[in-house]
Design an enzyme around this catalytic site. Structure first.
Site, mmCIF file in Angstrom:
data_model
loop_
_atom_site.group_PDB
_atom_site.id
_atom_site.type_symbol
_atom_site.label_atom_id
_atom_site.label_comp_id
_atom_site.label_asym_id
_atom_site.label_seq_id
_atom_site.Cartn_x
_atom_site.Cartn_y
_atom_site.Cartn_z
ATOM 1 N N ALA B 12 0.764 -1.281 0.067
ATOM 2 C CA ALA B 12 -0.012 0.057 0.136
ATOM 3 C C ALA B 12 0.992 1.224 -0.015
ATOM 4 O O ALA B 12 0.926 2.062 -0.855
ATOM 5 C CB ALA B 12 -0.854 -0.143 1.260
ATOM 6 N N ARG B 23 3.067 10.413 -10.866
ATOM 7 C CA ARG B 23 2.004 11.251 -11.368
ATOM 8 C C ARG B 23 2.427 12.681 -11.481
ATOM 9 O O ARG B 23 1.980 13.369 -12.554
ATOM 10 C CB ARG B 23 0.613 11.349 -10.719
ATOM 11 C CG ARG B 23 -0.674 10.588 -10.894
ATOM 12 C CD ARG B 23 -1.533 10.487 -9.843
ATOM 13 N NE ARG B 23 -1.919 9.215 -9.639
ATOM 14 C CZ ARG B 23 -2.007 8.527 -8.439
ATOM 15 N NH1 ARG B 23 -1.621 9.403 -7.391
ATOM 16 N NH2 ARG B 23 -2.568 7.427 -8.333
ATOM 17 N N GLU B 36 9.920 -5.627 -3.899
ATOM 18 C CA GLU B 36 9.130 -6.290 -3.190
ATOM 19 C C GLU B 36 9.701 -7.755 -2.949
ATOM 20 O O GLU B 36 9.901 -8.714 -4.055
ATOM 21 C CB GLU B 36 7.684 -6.075 -3.886
ATOM 22 C CG GLU B 36 6.983 -7.365 -3.348
ATOM 23 C CD GLU B 36 6.458 -7.134 -1.769
ATOM 24 O OE1 GLU B 36 6.215 -6.166 -1.036
ATOM 25 O OE2 GLU B 36 6.460 -8.177 -1.064
ATOM 26 N N CYS B 46 -6.062 -6.475 4.324
ATOM 27 C CA CYS B 46 -7.480 -6.571 5.272
ATOM 28 C C CYS B 46 -8.170 -7.740 4.586
ATOM 29 O O CYS B 46 -9.117 -7.835 5.369
ATOM 30 C CB CYS B 46 -7.852 -5.004 5.136
ATOM 31 S SG CYS B 46 -6.786 -3.771 5.064
ATOM 32 N N ASP B 290 2.558 0.160 7.703
ATOM 33 C CA ASP B 290 2.967 -0.608 9.002
ATOM 34 C C ASP B 290 4.142 -0.321 9.735
ATOM 35 O O ASP B 290 4.277 -0.654 10.869
ATOM 36 C CB ASP B 290 2.462 -1.856 8.728
ATOM 37 C CG ASP B 290 0.986 -2.039 8.526
ATOM 38 O OD1 ASP B 290 0.178 -0.972 8.402
ATOM 39 O OD2 ASP B 290 0.692 -3.139 8.084
ATOM 40 N N ASN B 312 -2.340 3.755 2.875
ATOM 41 C CA ASN B 312 -2.336 4.173 1.791
ATOM 42 C C ASN B 312 -2.190 5.864 1.864
ATOM 43 O O ASN B 312 -1.807 6.594 0.936
ATOM 44 C CB ASN B 312 -3.902 4.110 1.376
ATOM 45 C CG ASN B 312 -3.863 2.726 0.489
ATOM 46 O OD1 ASN B 312 -3.567 2.758 -0.694
ATOM 47 N ND2 ASN B 312 -4.009 1.906 1.224
ATOM 48 N N TYR B 433 -31.275 12.165 9.871
ATOM 49 C CA TYR B 433 -32.408 11.575 10.373
ATOM 50 C C TYR B 433 -33.409 11.226 9.342
ATOM 51 O O TYR B 433 -33.831 12.217 8.646
ATOM 52 C CB TYR B 433 -32.960 12.138 11.522
ATOM 53 C CG TYR B 433 -34.447 11.651 11.954
ATOM 54 C CD1 TYR B 433 -34.544 10.130 12.298
ATOM 55 C CD2 TYR B 433 -35.637 12.266 11.587
ATOM 56 C CE1 TYR B 433 -35.680 9.745 12.513
ATOM 57 C CE2 TYR B 433 -36.588 11.593 11.741
ATOM 58 C CZ TYR B 433 -37.158 10.586 12.196
ATOM 59 O OH TYR B 433 -37.946 9.980 12.422
ATOM 60 N N ARG B 449 -25.587 13.331 24.826
ATOM 61 C CA ARG B 449 -26.615 13.781 26.010
ATOM 62 C C ARG B 449 -26.249 13.453 27.223
ATOM 63 O O ARG B 449 -25.973 13.807 28.205
ATOM 64 C CB ARG B 449 -28.222 13.647 25.611
ATOM 65 C CG ARG B 449 -28.740 14.848 24.557
ATOM 66 C CD ARG B 449 -30.187 14.095 24.315
ATOM 67 N NE ARG B 449 -30.808 13.877 25.222
ATOM 68 C CZ ARG B 449 -32.372 13.509 25.077
ATOM 69 N NH1 ARG B 449 -32.519 13.127 24.001
ATOM 70 N NH2 ARG B 449 -32.910 13.447 26.077
#
Lengths: 460, 460
Positions: B12, B23, B36, B46, B290, B312, B433, B449
């Site tokens: 990631a 980019r 890698e 995940c 990580d 990410n 709501y 509350r």
């Protein structure tokens, strides 16, 4: 002697205020009398479309607390009793007993709560009051509409207006097997959305088989020999046969009493209050719910927003203040969410037109994403439109249209608006991520990134 | 000549950083080489439990972008290539080609990104490295575990540890028909929750038929004649037969290389960076994901949190900064959400123990509510625990355990924590709501509350 609190209106705001005041003050300190002209009190008006559509059994399911339950808590709730006059000088209200022969009585108050709600807009057109034409605001309205549906061997329904109530009702009537035509004055349904987002709702309505006539200017309701509504007419000689007509033109504050008493009203016709929900200029009169205007914190002006969640908050706040405690309602940011035609539709903050109307310059971006990680089952598409102020980059509004899992994402933006976050700040928000809940970049974060880039570009 | 960016780790953070840099910079300006050591790059770790459980087909579904796709964008991704040494003085890394005979090569860099991820905790116990004992961190781990499941005629699985990975894996194995025993050192599963909320997870695990042994101190893995794992042993002579053993003891930052190179590590063993994700004290070295520690804005300290969404974000930010643009990672508020055993489990901010550990005094409240209006179909229960600072009333944390519609509500609290709202301010939040989405008082508002009342009471 105990002070007397009089409450006009026995629904969300009125009975929340009464209940909260009763929690804080014993009957020996505060007598509470509430007047409700309808047959029901303390109910969820927002549930009516689901009752009509058969999703909810109702009406009992929609009632939070019965009149008897209120009375057990020493709240003197009088049903079918209409307040016909407000005498501020002498501190009293005149009531009429609607079921008991219309007896009129004066009742004095030390403190008054006005919670008269809203009424459906009903333009003064020929036939608009004929049997078979229904508004949908109170449980009594819902009951009358269901009575008509049960008594009518009909197949054709016309809904006038394509606001969220109109669209919800169109869906409910389709669910009941009706052919439904929605006559929409605008070009897109849901004027609570920008047109580009409203178009998605139009497509979903088509997908459900709801016929929508855009740009339709209704001229009247035609009635049959018995005087019942049988068609809705529009300009250009349009005529739409109808076994039942439902008005979904929105609501306006029910402030007849308040206006007669000379209380201050805003541009949208709602009562004006201070932050403690006390009517401006009054010491002993509070008002809340659908009959007041609320401060829109993003717009910087008061607006009329009829919404159960605000009404309940107002009631709670009024009850506290009436009883000598302290609470305020700082305002709203314009959040609304609804579920129609299998779509979840949400907005908060400003539409483009609203931003323009108060002189705000802005950038908007629109992104498509999914409710869950793309590879996770039932990941559903959603579109997010985000608006940020030019130069400052402050978030101004978010609209979301999608399927399951889309709607409540608007809450993130509602809190961000309250906290006046910029879209750049929002890109770093630590939102919950796991594949069943979100792509690794939550759709709100994707929109924030794109909006932040648009702000920078507009500045450059 | 073009500068060269070297990226260690192709998941990631590493590949997001590489992609973002690409980019912004053309190949003629910036050469990008990424190493890698595994067989997969740019995947969703995940998603592994869902792949093992059969909810997701994978592994292809879990791969966001293939090595070929990266190469097409002029990112020189070298798979199965392990970085074995980091030479900061000379600006170079030594790599070993794992598939090609172990050839070692030095590669120079102008800018370096360390994205070495995390490794599952594997305590030094007898038999812990035996075949049949699996960690679940990389796609390679997931593939190895599935290979074992397919090759084994087994029915008994033992999961060591009851963190969210442990519980997710327990559920995945139950779904595959295994008898699953979870050996949990603690009293409740999910140490990311307070014990009272974790207890709800324990009940749901029981409901799924997962056997949980609490207070279990694992002493080793027993192997059969072939050397394969066949049982897990605990103190007090406990022995739990296992055809497969899964380690869910959490992860630690993979910082072996960084440590050897003398880079700064925090108390949790993660690399320490500045706000731009540059390694502290380094001009040309960035790190994220990580393998780093992140600033917890509520705790006021760095922590190690292995989470794809942070990884990410880090990658995006590093890529921008490497390419001479500007972005920062202000920190996290500790949000996490997971779905296990039909429960949605969410938390943000601090647990009680964490608050105590940094000297914060607080009040907590717990409320029960539902995901939708009580009368609306499929309204599901949820419990919300909220913590606020004593005196100030500032929100410190929220935990939610419920069914569908519960988990993502934590995002409201995540934004409120970021904006340092008090629970009193939260009571007025304008949350969406409508009956299909929420009771008229959203559960988060109900908790706010009650928390505000608790703050006032503690002050009085």
């Amino acid at each position: 002697m105990a002070e007397r609190l009089v409450v006009i209106g026995g629904d969300a705001t009125g009975m929340s205020a009464a209940s909260q005041a009763r929690r804080l003050k014993k009957p020996g300190e505060l007598e509470i009398v509430a007047f409700e002209r309808g047959h029901f009190a303390s109910y969820s008006a927002c549930g009516i479309p689901y009752w009509v559509g058969g999703t909810v059994d109702g009406p009992d399911d929609l009632i939070a607390r019965t009149p008897e339950q209120h009375r057990e808590r020493d709240i003197g709730l009088r049903m079918r009793t209409e307040v016909t006059e407000l005498d501020l000088d002498r501190g009293r209200v005149r009531t009429r007993d609607l079921d008991g022969g219309g007896t009129e009585t004066w009742t004095g108050y030390d403190k008054l709560v006005i919670a008269t709600g809203a009424r459906p807009l009903r333009p003064p057109l020929p036939g608009i009051d004929a049997p078979g034409v229904h508004g949908v605001q109170t449980l009594d309205d819902g009951q009358a509409l269901l009575d008509t549906l049960r008594a009518t061997e009909g197949t054709k329904a016309v809904v006038v207006g394509a606001g969220y109530i109109g669209v919800e009702m169109a869906e409910a009537l389709v669910t009941r097997g009706y052919d439904v035509t929605v006559l929409d004055r605008g070009a897109q349904p849901m004027s609570t959305l920008d047109p580009d987002m409203g178009e998605l709702v139009h497509e979903a309505m088509c997908g459900m088989g709801i016929e929508t006539v855009r740009g339709a200017a209704v001229t009247g309701v035609r009635t049959d020999d018995s005087g019942r509504a049988c068609a809705v007419t529009t300009e250009d000689d349009g005529e739409f046969p109808a076994d039942i007509v439902v008005l979904g033109l929105g609501v306006r504050p029910e402030t007849t009493l308040a206006e007669q008493a000379g209380l201050p009203l805003g541009d949208a016709g709602g009562l004006l209050t201070d932050l403690s929900m006390r009517v401006r200029g009054q010491d002993a009169v509070w008002a809340g719910g659908d009959c007041v205007e609320v401060l829109d914190l993003v717009l910087g002006r008061t607006r009329h927003i009829a919404l159960g969640t605000h009404a309940n908050k107002h009631g709670q706040i009024i009850g506290s203040n009436v009883a000598g405690d302290y609470a305020t309602f700082p305002g709203v940011v314009g959040t609304a969410v609804s579920k129609v035609c299998d779509l979840e539709i949400a907005r908060t903050g400003l539409l483009e037109e609203q931003a323009k109307s108060v002189g705000l310059q802005y950038v908007t971006v629109t992104i498509d994403s999914t409710s869950r990680a793309g590879y996770y089952p039932n990941a559903r598409p959603m579109r997010v439109k985000m608006m940020a102020e030019r130069r400052t980059g402050r978030l101004l509004g978010v609209q979301i249209v999608g399927r399951e899992g889309a709607g409540k994402r608007v809450d993130v933006a509602a809190v961000a608006l309250t906290a006046r976050l910029t879209v750049e700040e929002m890109t770093a928000l630590d939102l919950g991520y796991a594949p069943p809940f979100s792509p690794v970049w939550d759709p709100v974060l994707v929109a924030a990134r794109k909006a932040a880039a648009a702000v920078r570009k507009a500045a450059g």
